[in-house]
Design a protein around this motif. Structure first.
Motif, PDB file in Angstrom:
ATOM      1  N   LYS A 117       0.839  -1.139  -0.038  1.00  0.00           N
ATOM      2  CA  LYS A 117       0.066  -0.156  -0.004  1.00  0.00           C
ATOM      3  C   LYS A 117       0.953   1.100  -0.088  1.00  0.00           C
ATOM      4  O   LYS A 117       1.953   1.314   0.705  1.00  0.00           O
ATOM      5  N   ILE A 118       0.499   2.349  -0.592  1.00  0.00           N
ATOM      6  CA  ILE A 118       1.186   3.668  -0.956  1.00  0.00           C
ATOM      7  C   ILE A 118       1.550   4.177   0.512  1.00  0.00           C
ATOM      8  O   ILE A 118       2.513   5.014   0.538  1.00  0.00           O
ATOM      9  N   HIS A 124      11.903  -0.796  -1.703  1.00  0.00           N
ATOM     10  CA  HIS A 124      12.445  -0.719  -3.162  1.00  0.00           C
ATOM     11  C   HIS A 124      13.987  -0.491  -3.334  1.00  0.00           C
ATOM     12  O   HIS A 124      14.473   0.307  -2.454  1.00  0.00           O
ATOM     13  N   LYS A 125      14.582  -1.182  -4.021  1.00  0.00           N
ATOM     14  CA  LYS A 125      16.062  -1.115  -4.059  1.00  0.00           C
ATOM     15  C   LYS A 125      16.698  -0.962  -5.476  1.00  0.00           C
ATOM     16  O   LYS A 125      15.929  -1.740  -6.442  1.00  0.00           O
ATOM     17  N   GLY A 126      17.556  -0.279  -5.824  1.00  0.00           N
ATOM     18  CA  GLY A 126      17.892  -0.202  -7.224  1.00  0.00           C
ATOM     19  C   GLY A 126      17.423   0.863  -7.940  1.00  0.00           C
ATOM     20  O   GLY A 126      16.790   1.947  -7.205  1.00  0.00           O
ATOM     21  N   GLN A 127      17.614   1.133  -9.157  1.00  0.00           N
ATOM     22  CA  GLN A 127      17.019   2.410  -9.853  1.00  0.00           C
ATOM     23  C   GLN A 127      15.485   2.309  -9.781  1.00  0.00           C
ATOM     24  O   GLN A 127      14.901   1.212 -10.075  1.00  0.00           O
ATOM     25  N   VAL A 130      10.155   6.153 -10.730  1.00  0.00           N
ATOM     26  CA  VAL A 130       9.457   7.285 -10.445  1.00  0.00           C
ATOM     27  C   VAL A 130      10.352   8.188  -9.838  1.00  0.00           C
ATOM     28  O   VAL A 130      11.319   7.933  -8.949  1.00  0.00           O
ATOM     29  N   SER A 131      10.346   9.455  -9.955  1.00  0.00           N
ATOM     30  CA  SER A 131      11.166  10.639  -9.443  1.00  0.00           C
ATOM     31  C   SER A 131      10.406  11.685  -8.915  1.00  0.00           C
ATOM     32  O   SER A 131       9.266  11.778  -9.298  1.00  0.00           O
ATOM     33  N   GLU A 132      10.738  12.124  -7.873  1.00  0.00           N
ATOM     34  CA  GLU A 132      10.040  13.055  -6.971  1.00  0.00           C
ATOM     35  C   GLU A 132       9.723  14.298  -7.955  1.00  0.00           C
ATOM     36  O   GLU A 132       8.844  15.099  -7.694  1.00  0.00           O
ATOM     37  N   GLN A 231       8.362   6.450  -5.303  1.00  0.00           N
ATOM     38  CA  GLN A 231       9.714   6.310  -5.489  1.00  0.00           C
ATOM     39  C   GLN A 231      10.222   5.350  -4.515  1.00  0.00           C
ATOM     40  O   GLN A 231      10.963   4.429  -4.848  1.00  0.00           O
ATOM     41  N   ASP A 232       9.783   5.279  -3.340  1.00  0.00           N
ATOM     42  CA  ASP A 232      10.104   4.432  -2.361  1.00  0.00           C
ATOM     43  C   ASP A 232       9.831   3.096  -2.267  1.00  0.00           C
ATOM     44  O   ASP A 232      10.526   1.982  -2.166  1.00  0.00           O
TER      45      ASP A 232
END
Length: 362
Positions: A117-118, A124-127, A130-132, A231-232
């Protein structure tokens, strides 16, 4: 073992019964109760369906859960009290969300699938995808037929209101509102496509890198920094927490709408791609889908999804034609809810999905 009654024999009541069965194995639904003149089956599965005005052998000591729309709760609460029940529990939106989340979390754990859930910490790890810094907008679909909200709602800074079906009226909700009749559009099909005329406009014209769609009365319950949360999670798509429907997605649709439209849609998928159609048929034999045509996703994914979706809906609408009943005439929108869920389940290896609760304003 504790026995309970559930008031409501339609989809909401049946969904509540399934949540209770799964989460509370020591609780047994003795019967579904109803108090109207609608046609109801004598049983749903193995559970009796009883008219509470006629049943003379109800056990008044049993707890009663009211599993209907909230607008009926007050009347039903009064009626049950008059009958002599004392343990009465209207299931509110908040309680329904809690049950749904607990049910989905348990279900996904049992099948070995992630349920993120958001509003929960990501791992998440790596590339990231999504960017802020990406631009974002969640379009709020409105209509001239909207009834006033019973509460105050202040749109979030990332929300943009869009009037759907604008080609069908000269009335505007307010001066300068964004409308779905500009440029490439299908605004004139709003009577059938409902919020999907706004979706089409968003697909063709939105330029934000993260794009979403919600409704006047239904919004995602997002954390303040939801783009950072995506992104997280490394997330590409946000969908509503799935809803359980019985006896299956397919049968539930056919019970509530014209089965011919559903059957045509499946045949269309099979004729287009046999493996795809068979995968869809198998998926729709299940019970979970994300309702309401709500989402947030990267714009390039929206393009991929809509490129796939609209030819299916256009073919179904051409085949099914216009329905006399205004509600049933919205069948392309009802099909779309199920198709959206199938599309993203099928593409889990391509897109990272996370989920969000949604609210509903009376």
């Amino acid at each position: 073992m504790e026995n309970i009654y559930i008031v409501g024999a339609h989809s909401r009541g049946q969904t509540l019964a399934e949540y209770i069965r799964c989460l509370y194995p020591n609780v047994r639904t003795e019967a579904f109760l109803y108090d109207n003149e609608e046609q109801n089956p004598q049983k749903i599965g193995m559970i009796p369906v009883l008219n509470m005005n006629k049943a003379d052998k109800l056990n008044l000591t049993y707890p009663v859960l009211i599993g209907t729309k909230g607008t009926y709760h007050e009347k039903l609460l009064w009626r049950l009290q008059q009958m002599g029940f004392t343990r009465i529990y209207p299931v509110t939106q908040k309680e329904d969300r809690m049950l749904r989340n607990a049910y989905i979390r348990k279900y996904y754990a049992e099948i070995g699938q992630c349920f993120w859930k958001i509003d929960e910490p990501g791992i998440h790890k790596g590339q990231t995808t999504v960017s802020e810094k990406r631009t974002s907008a969640v379009y709020v679909v409105r209509s001239v037929f909207d009834q006033p909200l019973g509460c105050e709602y202040e749109p979030a800074v990332y929300e943009k209101e869009i009037q759907a079906g604008a080609a069908l009226t000269d009335e505007r909700l307010y001066p300068g509102i964004l409308t779905d009749d500009r440029g490439d559009n299908i605004s004139g099909k709003n009577g059938q496509y409902c919020e999907l005329t706004a979706l089409y406009w968003i697909w063709k014209h939105a330029r934000e890198e993260m794009v979403g769609m919600v409704h006047y009365r239904r919004h995602f319950m997002l954390p303040k920094q939801w783009t950072a949360a995506m992104q997280d999670h490394g997330a590409d798509v946000i969908l509503p927490v799935p809803l359980y429907v019985g006896p299956s997605i397919a049968e539930n649709y056919k019970m509530r709408h014209d089965p011919a439209d559903w059957n045509f849609m499946l045949d269309f998928l099979k004729n287009k791609d046999r493996k795809l159609g068979e995968a869809a048929q198998t998926f729709f034999e299940g019970n979970l889908y994300s309702p309401c045509n709500m989402f947030i996703m990267r714009r390039e994914i929206l393009d991929q999804f809509c490129t796939w979706l609209f030819p299916i809906l256009d073919a179904a609408a051409a085949h099914g034609g216009q329905k006399k009943d205004a509600y049933q005439n919205r069948y392309p929108g009802f099909l779309s809810e199920r198709l959206m869920t199938f599309y993203f389940e099928k593409n889990r290896d391509r897109y990272k999905l996370v989920y969000a609760d949604k609210n509903f304003f009376m």
